[in-house]
Design an enzyme around this catalytic site. Structure first.
Site, short mmCIF file in Angstrom:
data_model
loop_
_atom_site.label_atom_id
_atom_site.label_comp_id
_atom_site.label_asym_id
_atom_site.label_seq_id
_atom_site.Cartn_x
_atom_site.Cartn_y
_atom_site.Cartn_z
N GLU A 57 -18.89 22.54 1.36
CA GLU A 57 -19.76 22.55 0.17
C GLU A 57 -20.55 21.25 0.18
O GLU A 57 -19.98 20.16 0.16
CB GLU A 57 -18.94 22.68 -1.11
CG GLU A 57 -19.75 22.58 -2.37
CD GLU A 57 -20.93 23.54 -2.42
OE1 GLU A 57 -22.07 23.08 -2.65
OE2 GLU A 57 -20.72 24.76 -2.20
N ASP B 4 -23.03 20.37 5.69
CA ASP B 4 -23.82 21.59 5.81
C ASP B 4 -22.92 22.72 6.32
O ASP B 4 -22.29 22.62 7.38
CB ASP B 4 -24.97 21.36 6.79
CG ASP B 4 -25.80 22.62 7.01
OD1 ASP B 4 -26.73 22.85 6.22
OD2 ASP B 4 -25.51 23.36 7.95
N GLY B 5 -22.86 23.80 5.56
CA GLY B 5 -21.94 24.87 5.88
C GLY B 5 -22.25 25.58 7.18
O GLY B 5 -21.33 25.97 7.92
N SER C 260 -14.47 32.47 -4.55
CA SER C 260 -13.89 32.98 -3.31
C SER C 260 -12.88 32.04 -2.67
O SER C 260 -11.87 32.52 -2.12
CB SER C 260 -15.01 33.36 -2.33
OG SER C 260 -16.02 32.38 -2.29
N ASP D 53 -21.83 32.59 2.26
CA ASP D 53 -22.24 32.93 0.90
C ASP D 53 -23.22 31.89 0.37
O ASP D 53 -22.93 31.20 -0.61
CB ASP D 53 -20.99 33.03 0.02
CG ASP D 53 -21.31 33.39 -1.42
OD1 ASP D 53 -22.41 33.91 -1.68
OD2 ASP D 53 -20.45 33.14 -2.29
N HIS E 172 -20.15 28.06 2.24
CA HIS E 172 -20.79 27.61 1.00
C HIS E 172 -19.82 27.91 -0.14
O HIS E 172 -19.93 28.93 -0.83
CB HIS E 172 -22.12 28.33 0.78
CG HIS E 172 -23.13 28.11 1.89
ND1 HIS E 172 -23.02 28.73 3.12
CD2 HIS E 172 -24.23 27.33 1.94
CE1 HIS E 172 -24.03 28.35 3.89
NE2 HIS E 172 -24.78 27.49 3.20
N HIS F 203 -16.22 39.56 -4.42
CA HIS F 203 -14.85 39.06 -4.49
C HIS F 203 -13.81 40.17 -4.36
O HIS F 203 -12.73 39.95 -3.80
CB HIS F 203 -14.64 38.29 -5.79
CG HIS F 203 -15.39 36.99 -5.83
ND1 HIS F 203 -15.74 36.37 -7.01
CD2 HIS F 203 -15.86 36.20 -4.83
CE1 HIS F 203 -16.40 35.26 -6.73
NE2 HIS F 203 -16.48 35.13 -5.42
#
Length: 257
Positions: free
Chosen positions: A115, A137-138, A97, A158, A42, A19
């Site tokens: 997400e 789905d990211g 984030s 991520d 994500h 971060h």
């Protein structure tokens, strides 16, 4: 498949690594007047209560942000995000984030988040009602977005890595992202585990992207037997000065070992 919830690990030393450098990169991108795109594959829930039962159970925040907050000057972008979060949501709140992105970027910039976990997605929408939050789905969202408008910007990947195939499939996804979005900063976070699961993935990534920045830090395990002993960021087209910022941060982590 959808069991991971970051609340157990929010504010840990890996978050401090990820971060703080993310906030620095986003602040760097906003130094020019041109708008930017921020994409996160994500996202998690964006806002975490470090006094929750889940966070207290692991004790990772106590070993992480509770002692690392003093590492950063008041004008550091990460400090600004932390302070804005506690001022708005209480002293025990911690920004994920997506929240850091919302706090650092401007109205002219665009933020698109994915997400898949239903509870995490619901909390994400509640925390950031003005952001585009897709329950999907990211990795697929990332492909559909590249290249975004505006063209300047950053993608954060991520994943939880609870799907073990991620180590094998991520290099292929990133290769396609980087080809389609040939001016975007693409940043992958990955855990450094005692079993060394990341090694082959990094070999492929470095072969595909020889000019990328690989930044890793190590720290003591959060508790006996805990497998994560470090944190890594692999950044394609790193902003100027990121390597130096990472080197300064690494000295802080080195002092823990």
């Amino acid at each position: 498949m959808l069991s991971y919830q970051h609340i157990y690990h929010a504010g840990n030393l890996a978050d401090v690594h990820k971060h703080s450098l993310l906030a620095w990169m986003l602040e760097y991108l906003t130094r020019k007047d041109k708008p930017v795109s921020y994409i996160e594959t994500h996202a998690g829930r964006a806002l975490y209560d470090l006094t929750s039962d889940e966070a207290v159970k692991t004790g990772e925040a106590a070993q992480g942000i509770a002692r690392a907050k003093t590492w950063f000057s008041p004008d550091h972008p990460y400090s600004k995000a932390l302070n804005q979060t506690t001022e708005t949501h209480g002293e025990n709140a911690y920004p994920g984030s997506p929240m850091i992105a919302v706090q650092t970027l401007r109205e002219s910039d665009t933020i698109t988040l994915a997400e898949l976990h239903p509870t995490e997605h619901l909390n994400l929408e509640l925390a950031l009602p003005t952001a585009k939050c897709w329950r999907t789905d990211g990795f697929m969202m990332g492909h559909s977005m590249c290249p975004p408008t505006p063209r300047r910007g950053l993608m954060l990947i991520d994943p939880s890595f609870e799907i073990k195939d991620d180590y094998d499939t991520i290099p292929g996804h990133i290769k396609k992202y980087a080809r389609a979005w040939n001016v975007g900063v693409i940043a992958l976070w990955y855990p450094i585990l005692t079993m060394g699961s990341h090694h082959n993935m990094l070999k492929t990534l470095e072969s595909n992207h020889p000019d990328a920045l690989r930044h890793e830090i190590q720290f003591p395990p959060a508790r006996p037997g805990h497998g994560m002993i470090g944190s890594g960021l692999f950044v394609i087209r790193p902003p100027f000065g990121l390597a130096e910022e990472g080197a300064k941060l690494k000295t802080r982590f080195d002092a823990l070992n």
